[in-house]
Motif scaffolding. Structure first.
Motif, mmCIF file in Angstrom:
data_model
loop_
_atom_site.group_PDB
_atom_site.id
_atom_site.type_symbol
_atom_site.label_atom_id
_atom_site.label_comp_id
_atom_site.label_asym_id
_atom_site.label_seq_id
_atom_site.Cartn_x
_atom_site.Cartn_y
_atom_site.Cartn_z
ATOM 1 N N LYS A 120 41.404 50.255 38.939
ATOM 2 C CA LYS A 120 42.028 49.582 37.980
ATOM 3 C C LYS A 120 42.260 48.593 37.890
ATOM 4 O O LYS A 120 42.444 47.466 37.501
ATOM 5 C CB LYS A 120 43.400 50.526 37.889
ATOM 6 C CG LYS A 120 44.107 51.215 36.855
ATOM 7 C CD LYS A 120 45.399 52.103 36.802
ATOM 8 C CE LYS A 120 45.543 52.558 36.095
ATOM 9 N NZ LYS A 120 46.808 53.977 36.340
ATOM 10 N N ALA A 121 42.786 47.866 39.531
ATOM 11 C CA ALA A 121 43.020 46.488 40.382
ATOM 12 C C ALA A 121 42.075 45.732 40.282
ATOM 13 O O ALA A 121 41.278 44.459 39.987
ATOM 14 C CB ALA A 121 43.265 46.647 41.415
ATOM 15 N N VAL A 122 40.690 46.524 40.126
ATOM 16 C CA VAL A 122 39.631 45.629 40.023
ATOM 17 C C VAL A 122 39.080 45.090 38.708
ATOM 18 O O VAL A 122 38.455 43.970 37.960
ATOM 19 C CB VAL A 122 38.116 46.267 40.407
ATOM 20 C CG1 VAL A 122 37.091 46.213 39.821
ATOM 21 C CG2 VAL A 122 38.216 46.694 41.802
ATOM 22 N N ARG A 123 39.369 45.901 37.619
ATOM 23 C CA ARG A 123 39.506 45.425 36.171
ATOM 24 C C ARG A 123 40.371 44.695 35.760
ATOM 25 O O ARG A 123 40.200 43.594 34.661
ATOM 26 C CB ARG A 123 39.720 47.056 35.139
ATOM 27 C CG ARG A 123 38.452 48.428 34.921
ATOM 28 C CD ARG A 123 38.744 49.043 34.258
ATOM 29 N NE ARG A 123 38.213 50.233 34.542
ATOM 30 C CZ ARG A 123 38.040 51.202 34.451
ATOM 31 N NH1 ARG A 123 39.261 51.811 33.988
ATOM 32 N NH2 ARG A 123 36.245 51.953 34.468
ATOM 33 N N ARG A 124 41.309 44.523 36.092
ATOM 34 C CA ARG A 124 42.447 43.638 35.727
ATOM 35 C C ARG A 124 42.208 42.028 36.236
ATOM 36 O O ARG A 124 41.953 41.390 35.891
ATOM 37 C CB ARG A 124 43.431 43.602 37.050
ATOM 38 C CG ARG A 124 44.555 44.510 36.036
ATOM 39 C CD ARG A 124 46.171 44.441 36.734
ATOM 40 N NE ARG A 124 46.499 42.649 36.878
ATOM 41 C CZ ARG A 124 47.834 42.891 38.189
ATOM 42 N NH1 ARG A 124 47.813 43.909 38.419
ATOM 43 N NH2 ARG A 124 48.497 41.547 37.626
ATOM 44 N N ILE A 125 41.451 42.430 37.258
ATOM 45 C CA ILE A 125 40.495 40.839 37.728
ATOM 46 C C ILE A 125 39.877 40.047 36.975
ATOM 47 O O ILE A 125 39.415 39.252 36.618
ATOM 48 C CB ILE A 125 39.445 40.858 39.207
ATOM 49 C CG1 ILE A 125 40.317 41.496 40.632
ATOM 50 C CG2 ILE A 125 38.723 40.203 39.344
ATOM 51 C CD1 ILE A 125 40.211 41.885 41.851
ATOM 52 N N PHE A 126 38.884 41.208 36.378
ATOM 53 C CA PHE A 126 37.955 40.952 35.494
ATOM 54 C C PHE A 126 38.768 39.875 34.043
ATOM 55 O O PHE A 126 38.092 38.977 33.637
ATOM 56 C CB PHE A 126 36.500 41.911 35.099
ATOM 57 C CG PHE A 126 35.964 42.130 36.105
ATOM 58 C CD1 PHE A 126 34.268 41.542 35.605
ATOM 59 C CD2 PHE A 126 35.849 43.170 37.114
ATOM 60 C CE1 PHE A 126 33.270 42.083 36.698
ATOM 61 C CE2 PHE A 126 34.696 43.567 37.838
ATOM 62 C CZ PHE A 126 33.872 42.906 38.057
ATOM 63 N N GLU A 127 39.484 40.962 34.042
ATOM 64 C CA GLU A 127 40.508 40.253 32.798
ATOM 65 C C GLU A 127 41.222 38.577 32.596
ATOM 66 O O GLU A 127 41.003 38.041 31.729
ATOM 67 C CB GLU A 127 41.668 41.444 32.521
ATOM 68 C CG GLU A 127 41.904 42.221 31.618
ATOM 69 C CD GLU A 127 42.589 43.120 31.456
ATOM 70 O OE1 GLU A 127 43.881 43.201 31.690
ATOM 71 O OE2 GLU A 127 41.692 44.451 31.514
ATOM 72 N N ILE A 128 41.796 38.932 33.902
ATOM 73 C CA ILE A 128 41.860 37.720 34.033
ATOM 74 C C ILE A 128 41.584 36.630 34.296
ATOM 75 O O ILE A 128 41.400 34.764 34.111
ATOM 76 C CB ILE A 128 42.868 37.410 35.950
ATOM 77 C CG1 ILE A 128 43.154 38.041 36.807
ATOM 78 C CG2 ILE A 128 44.176 37.905 35.244
ATOM 79 C CD1 ILE A 128 43.735 37.109 38.055
ATOM 80 N N LYS A 129 40.132 37.008 35.558
ATOM 81 C CA LYS A 129 38.686 35.762 35.478
ATOM 82 C C LYS A 129 38.612 35.476 34.386
ATOM 83 O O LYS A 129 37.694 35.105 33.480
ATOM 84 C CB LYS A 129 38.263 36.194 36.527
ATOM 85 C CG LYS A 129 38.417 35.590 37.805
ATOM 86 C CD LYS A 129 37.350 36.538 38.333
ATOM 87 C CE LYS A 129 36.206 35.104 38.374
ATOM 88 N NZ LYS A 129 36.425 34.050 39.142
#
Ligand code: TXA
Ligand code: MG
Length: 331
Positions: free
Chosen positions: A46-55
């Motif tokens: 989940k945390a990793v997916r958030r990175i892709f979103e905000i970047k």
């Protein structure tokens, strides 16, 4: 809300707080020796997916990760050869990301479904403290929105990511100022997939053959846009060329990114002159490069003329970045 945490003094309570945040699945912008990165528990999908979103990052463009020791490396990578070990012994902790075969302990999202993972032990004590406490590998893509400049100043990280990440760690300005060198070992050959502070000749000194390769998932990304036209001024007569350009384009708001030594020659004649550093100190030019480019981005002018460095060692590295923002515009 994003919390800014000053870790320049490596306060152990605050380090603990960051490590807990990472373990809890939060996103923490972290200092590294190269540029700032977005840290999360690399094992937490989940945390990793958030990175892709905000970047706003393409899902097929994998993240690299940071570890604090070899046990942690062993948990995510396999097939570590003598050649890898020699690179590790020489360059870790430090700005060399090595591509390894990855174990399935890592979620597919981290690696963009590739069967490899880029890893390094970073040469920054603050982030090392946090990894040691968190006891998990931590993601470290550069802390910038895809296509924008990387960030070496926590204040800029705050401007970009306030409200989007949980914590931003202030560890001061990054030491090196350019992303890590990325290498992949194939047989006896070391391929450099991305240039960085560790130069081909540094690796050759270990007795390996080194080749450059652009076979990297992010290939084609225009990383260094400054949002306006930029022209590389080549050759030994750059002073004449800049003078001519200024004379022939009086309707343009012209900026120069040039050597400190040439400031007085041009500053009165152009809209803005950004000093990139001394012609004698390429290291300092590199360290300051992102600030230079950020200043150029903020400046109000139509075009930048950029002076060239000599194409060896660090000079070549800086020139690669200049070429990336100039889009082959050359005079
Ligand atoms: O210095 C650095 O490496 C910084 C600091 C913050 O750690 N991080 C960084 O991350 O530059 P990023 O995501 O901006 O760039 C990583 C590059 C991307 O070009 C990506 O395509 C490539 O590494 N990459 C990641 N995993 C790879 C893999 N398994 N094989 C080949 N290239 C990979
Ligand atoms: Mg990047």
């Amino acid at each position: 809300m994003t919390k800014l945490i000053d870790l320049k003094k490596r306060d152990s309570k605050l380090i603990e707080e960051c490590a807990e945040a990472i373990k809890d699945g939060k996103l923490v912008v972290l200092p590294t020796e190269t540029v700032y990165g977005i840290g999360a528990n690399a094992l937490d999908v989940k945390a990793v997916r958030r990175i892709f979103e905000i970047k706003k990052r393409n899902k097929n463009n994998p993240l690299i990760v940071l570890v604090s020791d070899f046990d942690m490396l062993d948990k995510i990578a396999y097939g570590i050869t003598d050649i890898h070990q020699k690179l590790i012994d020489k360059f870790w902790p430090g700005p060399l990301t090595i591509i390894f075969n990855r174990k399935n302990s890592l979620p597919d999202d981290v690696t963009g479904n590739l069967d490899t993972i880029g890893v390094r032990i970073p040469g920054n004590e603050i982030v090392l403290d946090i990894i040691r406490k968190a006891k998990v590998p931590i993601t470290a893509p550069s802390a910038n929105v895809s296509g924008k400049l990387s960030i070496i100043d926590p204040k800029l990280a705050y401007q970009e990511f306030n409200g989007k990440v949980d914590f931003i760690v202030d560890g001061g300005i990054s030491d090196i100022g350019v992303e890590s060198t990325i290498v992949k070992v194939d047989g006896n050959v070391i391929y450099i997939l991305r240039r960085g502070k560790i130069l081909p000749e540094d690796i050759e000194k270990l007795g390996f053959s080194v080749r450059l390769s652009d076979n990297i998932p992010s290939k084609g990304n225009k990383h260094y846009s400054i949002g306006k036209k930029a022209i590389l001024v080549t050759g030994s007569n750059s002073i004449d060329k800049i003078t001519n350009y200024i004379d022939n384009h009086s309707s343009q708001k012209i900026g120069v990114i040039g050597f400190d030594e040439h400031y007085t020659l041009f500053t009165e004649k152009v809209n803005v002159y950004i000093k990139m550093g001394s012609v004698y100190h390429y290291d300092a030019i590199l360290k300051n490069l992102f600030n230079t480019l950020n200043e150029a981005k903020e400046a109000d002018n139509d075009v930048f003329l950029i002076e060239c460095l000599e194409e060896h060692g660090i000079g070549k590295l800086v020139m690669d970045k200049f070429r990336a923002i100039c889009d082959n515009e050359i005079i």
